[in-house]
Design a protein around this motif. Structure first.
Motif, PDB file in Angstrom:
ATOM      1  N   ILE A  81     -18.756 -22.807 -43.085  1.00  0.00           N
ATOM      2  CA  ILE A  81     -19.814 -23.766 -43.411  1.00  0.00           C
ATOM      3  C   ILE A  81     -20.905 -23.051 -44.208  1.00  0.00           C
ATOM      4  O   ILE A  81     -21.409 -22.019 -43.774  1.00  0.00           O
ATOM      5  CB  ILE A  81     -20.410 -24.387 -42.133  1.00  0.00           C
ATOM      6  CG1 ILE A  81     -19.292 -25.075 -41.327  1.00  0.00           C
ATOM      7  CG2 ILE A  81     -21.515 -25.380 -42.471  1.00  0.00           C
ATOM      8  CD1 ILE A  81     -19.745 -25.667 -40.026  1.00  0.00           C
ATOM      9  N   GLY A  82     -21.245 -23.573 -45.373  1.00  0.00           N
ATOM     10  CA  GLY A  82     -22.293 -22.991 -46.218  1.00  0.00           C
ATOM     11  C   GLY A  82     -23.344 -24.027 -46.561  1.00  0.00           C
ATOM     12  O   GLY A  82     -23.059 -25.225 -46.573  1.00  0.00           O
ATOM     13  N   VAL A  83     -24.565 -23.565 -46.817  1.00  0.00           N
ATOM     14  CA  VAL A  83     -25.691 -24.459 -47.120  1.00  0.00           C
ATOM     15  C   VAL A  83     -26.254 -24.097 -48.494  1.00  0.00           C
ATOM     16  O   VAL A  83     -26.523 -22.923 -48.762  1.00  0.00           O
ATOM     17  CB  VAL A  83     -26.803 -24.305 -46.054  1.00  0.00           C
ATOM     18  CG1 VAL A  83     -28.016 -25.161 -46.394  1.00  0.00           C
ATOM     19  CG2 VAL A  83     -26.257 -24.667 -44.676  1.00  0.00           C
TER      20      VAL A  83
ATOM     21  N   ARG B 162     -21.396 -27.318 -47.243  1.00  0.00           N
ATOM     22  CA  ARG B 162     -19.993 -27.262 -47.661  1.00  0.00           C
ATOM     23  C   ARG B 162     -19.073 -26.693 -46.593  1.00  0.00           C
ATOM     24  O   ARG B 162     -19.299 -25.612 -46.062  1.00  0.00           O
ATOM     25  CB  ARG B 162     -19.812 -26.454 -48.927  1.00  0.00           C
ATOM     26  CG  ARG B 162     -18.446 -26.722 -49.548  1.00  0.00           C
ATOM     27  CD  ARG B 162     -18.069 -25.718 -50.596  1.00  0.00           C
ATOM     28  NE  ARG B 162     -18.184 -24.374 -50.066  1.00  0.00           N
ATOM     29  CZ  ARG B 162     -19.002 -23.466 -50.521  1.00  0.00           C
ATOM     30  NH1 ARG B 162     -19.788 -23.746 -51.522  1.00  0.00           N
ATOM     31  NH2 ARG B 162     -19.048 -22.277 -49.972  1.00  0.00           N
TER      32      ARG B 162
END
Lengths: 377, 377
Positions: free
Chosen positions: A206-208, A218
């Motif tokens: 999980i990316g921000v 994402r």
């Protein structure tokens, strides 16, 4: 499969063009199960290209190059790939005949310099280019693949889709599926805090990311099949949707303008902009192809005031017979007014965004779209 | 001074955003006498960043990074630069106070995660960021310079212009001046042949590039001063101008729309487009800020025919009281009609360009501009 993408052209290193080809290719690699750890841009220098190709081939299974396949002396990708593989280019008679036919169909004499575009090496198969004179190469040797594509995006893109992607798909052993959840109205640090321990998740990762249209989250899942990867994403996505609530407005390629058109619930929409925003919002809205879009106008002068924005909102409704009218009045130094009106009344808002014309146009459009979403959803 | 530019962000490697920061910086290095041999994009992975930074510092005097300065856990540029220089980050009290003040002015609580943006290492000076929460770093150690800037272009750009460029200019020992001559109507191979032996010129170097608005010829001269570099360019430019004749329409940052507005010689201009071209041409023309521009409209439906284009050309003249009206009728599958009318009559032309919506919009606009140039210059 581990890959590197390499764009070739001195004009890229001089900042004269932005390398969009690498992003185009990068966006299509995860679905093919291909991991990309680095993108590089180099100039039209044969020795540096050869050295970089050798290093990239030592670390990767696949190298995709774009650019440097033109007919001029400073187009050196063919020579560099040949040298990296220890081969010597020759003129391929079939390619030469096709090239001469291409010019013949256009009633143009072929400059002899273009013969270079009919070169091939023994390990290379040709990748046809129906839209230009530079065929690509698919080189397989020593367990490595190098794919060379031309630089013009209108040639490179279709060659990727129709020739290269299907061949790479046949080699794939796993799939990476990504899902992007888009929010607006909360900051990056705050989204990070709300996600908390979820950020440590391994599959999906999980990316921000901060974007012009808000903060994106994402998810990326890796599995043997697309279905299995989706199954990994669903429960995590559900959790994030609960955490983010109404701040979440869309997913993946969905745009804010698409989301807005959908929430209008049958109302029609028209826009009057001024020369500062210059048709930017109209272009976004017409690009949705949505039936609710009536049309837009660009007025080339007039005052920059709340009253002007309000008058343009009214004019948009009248001129296009639309339920909802947006009026924009913006000055080049960054003050802008947005008015949204319908039969129930008109709301007007003013902001300042002194960050240059390009950023201002984007901000004005995003602001108008956010206001529409707030009003009608 | 030899430099590498490095953009950091997994979203770049996934093709979700195009790295325009590197091109922005690259375009500004020649005037500072800085040679750029490579641009690279890496993901949010600390170990790979550290390894790449160490290699880049071995080969270069200067490394400029963008991205990875956000408040989230996957923003790791600070950690990576610290490790590459063997230093440990600490919270800088002044930076922390400024950061808390930034949130305070916006009446927002500062997420504790953001404290990371107040980190510094002993060798780093701060590069102020008036538009965001992430200050940059200017690190000088062991004869090498690393400059770290945030990823959002609206923050990065002004920091470069106001803080970084002046400091780099003070270190410059030579200057590289480039001059781009823009042609239309002749192919890349043919331009190459016409230039002939000139292409072997060493200072200035001469390169040939295919672009959406024609073939560009770029001269690049290197000297101790800008004046000396200009003196090297002038005689070669004169030679090329004679060779290219009327095919040459502009130089450097000049755009085809600027060139066209200039050649209108007092005539005023208006446009009616359809939803396929969607305001693209109007946006280009209004962007010139030229007094001859009257305005544009986007019509959302209607037939795609020569007659429709002709009617829109006439409507553009009437609606905006312009001398010259352009009417566009284009279909999504790539057929497009362009009509240009004035008091002496109307000309209509039809083309096919089935290469997708984005390429089509650009092609329609470029075609209309080329027709205007041919008619009025």
């Amino acid at each position: 499969v581990k890959a590197e993408v390499l764009a070739v052209g001195t004009e890229i290193l001089l900042g004269e063009i932005v390398d969009s080809n690498s992003a185009f290719i990068a966006a299509r690699l995860p679905a093919l199960g291909i991991r990309l750890y680095r993108m590089t841009q180099l100039g039209d220098n044969r020795d540096r290209l050869v050295a970089h190709l050798r290093a990239a081939l030592a670390d990767n299974d696949l190298v995709v190059t774009t650019g440097g396949l033109g007919p001029t002396e400073d187009d050196v990708t063919r020579e560099a790939v040949a040298e990296a593989f220890g081969e010597v280019p020759f003129v391929d008679p079939e390619l030469e005949a096709a090239l001469r036919a291409w010019f013949g169909r256009r009633n143009m004499p072929m400059p002899e310099r273009n013969v270079k575009q009919a070169w091939r090496i023994a390990s290379a198969q040709t990748v046809p280019n129906p839209r230009g004179t530079a065929p690509g190469w698919w080189v397989e040797k020593d367990g490595r693949i190098v794919v060379c594509l031309p630089g013009p995006p209108a040639e490179m893109g279709p060659m990727w889709e129709h020739e290269v992607a299907p061949r790479l798909a046949a080699l794939a052993t796993e799939v990476i599926i990504t899902r992007t959840l888009k929010t607006v109205g909360i900051g990056e640090g705050r989204v990070d805090e709300m996600l908390g321990e979820l950020l440590k998740n391994v599959n999906p990762t999980i990316g921000v990311y901060a974007r012009g249209d808000g903060i994106h989250i994402r998810l990326g899942a890796r599995a043997a099949t697309a279905g299995q990867a989706q199954d990994l994403i669903v429960p995590v996505e559900t959790q994030i949707r609960q955490l983010m609530g109404n701040a979440l407005w869309g997913t993946d390629a969905e745009t804010l303008q698409d989301a807005v058109m959908t929430c209008l619930q049958g109302r029609t929409l028209a826009v009057v902009e001024d020369s500062t925003s210059g048709g930017h919002l109209a272009a976004l809205l017409s690009g949705t192809g949505h039936a609710a879009w009536r049309g837009g106008e660009v007025w080339s002068d007039g005052p920059v005031s709340i009253e002007a924005a309000r008058a343009r909102s009214a004019a948009a409704r009248v001129r296009w017979g639309a339920h909802v009218g947006i009026g924009i009045a913006a000055s080049r130094d960054g003050v802008f007014h947005v008015a949204i009106g319908d039969e129930s009344g008109t709301e007007c808002h003013t902001w300042t965004f002194p960050q240059g014309m390009a950023a201002l146009r984007q901000r004005v459009s995003t602001t108008a779209l956010s206001l529409l979403r707030r009003r009608y959803s």
